[in-house]
Design a protein around this motif. Structure first.
Motif, PDB file in Angstrom:
ATOM      1  N   PHE A  51      36.333  41.876  44.860  1.00 15.63           N
ATOM      2  CA  PHE A  51      36.562  40.562  44.272  1.00 15.63           C
ATOM      3  C   PHE A  51      36.634  39.511  45.374  1.00 15.63           C
ATOM      4  N   TRP A 104      39.317  38.790  32.696  1.00 21.50           N
ATOM      5  CA  TRP A 104      39.204  38.404  34.092  1.00 21.50           C
ATOM      6  C   TRP A 104      37.836  38.825  34.621  1.00 21.50           C
ATOM      7  N   SER A 108      35.748  36.486  45.537  1.00 24.81           N
ATOM      8  CA  SER A 108      35.984  35.075  45.247  1.00 24.81           C
ATOM      9  C   SER A 108      37.006  34.911  44.135  1.00 24.81           C
ATOM     10  N   VAL A 109      38.063  35.681  44.232  1.00 23.28           N
ATOM     11  CA  VAL A 109      39.077  35.576  43.192  1.00 23.28           C
ATOM     12  C   VAL A 109      39.585  34.148  43.084  1.00 23.28           C
ATOM     13  N   LYS A 110      39.751  33.735  41.858  1.00 27.41           N
ATOM     14  CA  LYS A 110      40.189  32.362  41.630  1.00 27.41           C
ATOM     15  C   LYS A 110      41.704  32.287  41.719  1.00 27.41           C
ATOM     16  N   ASP A 117      35.140  36.661  33.205  1.00 22.48           N
ATOM     17  CA  ASP A 117      35.081  35.375  33.885  1.00 22.48           C
ATOM     18  C   ASP A 117      34.429  35.534  35.252  1.00 22.48           C
ATOM     19  N   TYR A 118      34.859  36.576  35.936  1.00 20.81           N
ATOM     20  CA  TYR A 118      34.361  36.821  37.286  1.00 20.81           C
ATOM     21  C   TYR A 118      32.859  37.095  37.278  1.00 20.81           C
ATOM     22  N   GLN A 119      32.408  37.828  36.257  1.00 24.66           N
ATOM     23  CA  GLN A 119      30.996  38.200  36.166  1.00 24.66           C
ATOM     24  C   GLN A 119      30.177  37.186  35.382  1.00 24.66           C
TER      25      GLN A 119
END
Length: 357
Positions: A62, A95, A64-66, A98-100
């Motif tokens: 991960f 999550w 670029s975790v927000k 969103d990440y993908q």
DNA sequence: GGGAGGTTTCCTGATT
DNA sequence: GAATCAGGAAACCTCC
């Protein structure tokens, strides 16, 4: 869960007390380490500010975790997937979505809504794809990669922001996690579970020493699964007890389920204004007229429940509250002109403000 | 302490 | 048949 590192990589002070098989999970170079031992014992190398069990902030999975994500929605990072609650499984699903950059309008997140962490760990690729034919493979791979590659740092018990009551109530909680705190009598029966397995209350006064007032009713924990049976057994319940006594029901808000100024229409408005949730969980149908639609109705309901410290929240209850808000003027009737879906659609009313900023 | 407002819970029946 | 909608009734919380 297999250990990912050798004993040699652990700090020296652990060598005397651990064997290779003792090591549960371990981060490469953590400033503070808690190692889980067999039988749930813990060895704290030192105390410190361990924020996360799953370190999503600094690993290759991960990148670029927000950071701005609501910490409530990242509670799954506080523990190993085996100990995720059903809610945390959902949080992880969304999550990843969103990440993908998955199209959450097509994501079958609700198909995972009753899955515990333990169950998730044992699910196969087929299990994932049955639940979500489109994104199941990706979710499966993400989960397996995370389980294999991610760094794990187990926080002290006090770090857990949400006790595993979900898992517990569904019989999936691994008691050994809490063994260091529990006695045999603590776990003797379901009805004797200590308070720590339950959601923390917004109002700490709820947990006084008065047993009668301090406990969230145990049946709250199983109401969801009992709902249908309750419906069908109403007459049976009427038969038990004395008919002359006023019937004590479970209706109404429970202790600790305070509004605290967070009104439903404000919660909905804020979700719609947040791109993390709009259009993933709910979306505008027509922003000009304030018409919006639930995309993941149960997920929104669960979020509302968490906000209100009410794990038993469902879309059915949420929608009832929405209808009450409608009668109060915060929401309004959706125009029946064929332009909008007939289901899951609501519209802001005259008393709602700030939604069209 | 009482009332108002805002839910929450349970329920039945209708609609999709 | 399941999901959702609609709304009555009652309970209960916070705030004033």
């Amino acid at each position: 869960m297999a250990a990912t590192l050798t004993l040699q990589s652990l700090p020296d002070q652990l060598h005397e007390v651990l064997t290779d098989t003792d090591v549960y999970m371990y981060a490469d170079s953590p400033p503070h380490v808690t190692v889980k031992l067999e039988e749930g014992k813990r060895y704290n190398c030192c105390e410190g500010d361990i924020r996360s069990y799953i370190d999503i902030s600094n690993n290759t999975m991960f990148p670029s975790v927000k950071k701005e994500v609501d910490e409530d929605l990242l509670s799954w990072t506080f523990r190993h997937p085996e100990h995720w609650t059903t809610q945390e499984v959902l949080d992880w699903i969304y999550w990843v979505a969103d990440y993908q950059n998955m199209d959450c309008t097509r994501l079958k997140g609700e198909a995972f809504q009753n899955i515990t962490g333990v169950q998730l760990c044992h699910m196969t690729l087929e299990d994932f794809t049955i639940r979500d034919p489109e994104f199941g493979t990706c979710l499966f791979e993400m989960f397996k990669n995370m389980s294999r590659d991610v760094k794990f740092i187990e926080p002290p018990p006090s770090e857990s922001i949400y006790p595993d009551y979900h898992n517990y109530s569904e019989g999936h909680l691994e008691e050994k996690v809490y063994n260091e705190q529990s006695t045999d009598s603590d776990v003797a029966s379901d009805v004797e579970k200590p308070e720590r397995y339950r959601y923390p209350s917004v109002d700490s006064d709820v947990f006084s020493e008065d047993e009668n007032s301090s406990c969230v009713p145990d049946d709250t924990l199983v109401k969801l699964s009992r709902k249908k049976s309750l419906k069908s057994s109403k007459s049976a319940c009427d038969d038990c007890g004395t008919s002359d006594e006023p019937k004590k029901t479970n209706r109404g808000r429970k202790l600790g389920q305070a509004s605290k100024g967070n009104h439903l229409w404000e919660f909905i408005r804020d979700l719609l204004k947040d791109t993390k949730f709009n259009p993933h969980l709910l979306r505008w149908e027509d922003k000009e007229t304030g018409v919006f639609r639930f995309v993941q109705s149960e997920a929104v309901a669960q979020m509302w429940g968490r906000k209100k410290n009410n794990p038993g929240m469902t879309y059915e209850k949420l929608s009832r509250a929405m209808r009450f808000c409608r009668s109060a003027g915060y929401f309004a009737e959706v125009p029946k002109n064929g332009k909008f879906p007939k289901k899951l659609c609501f519209r802001f009313g005259k008393k709602a403000t700030g939604w069209n900023d």
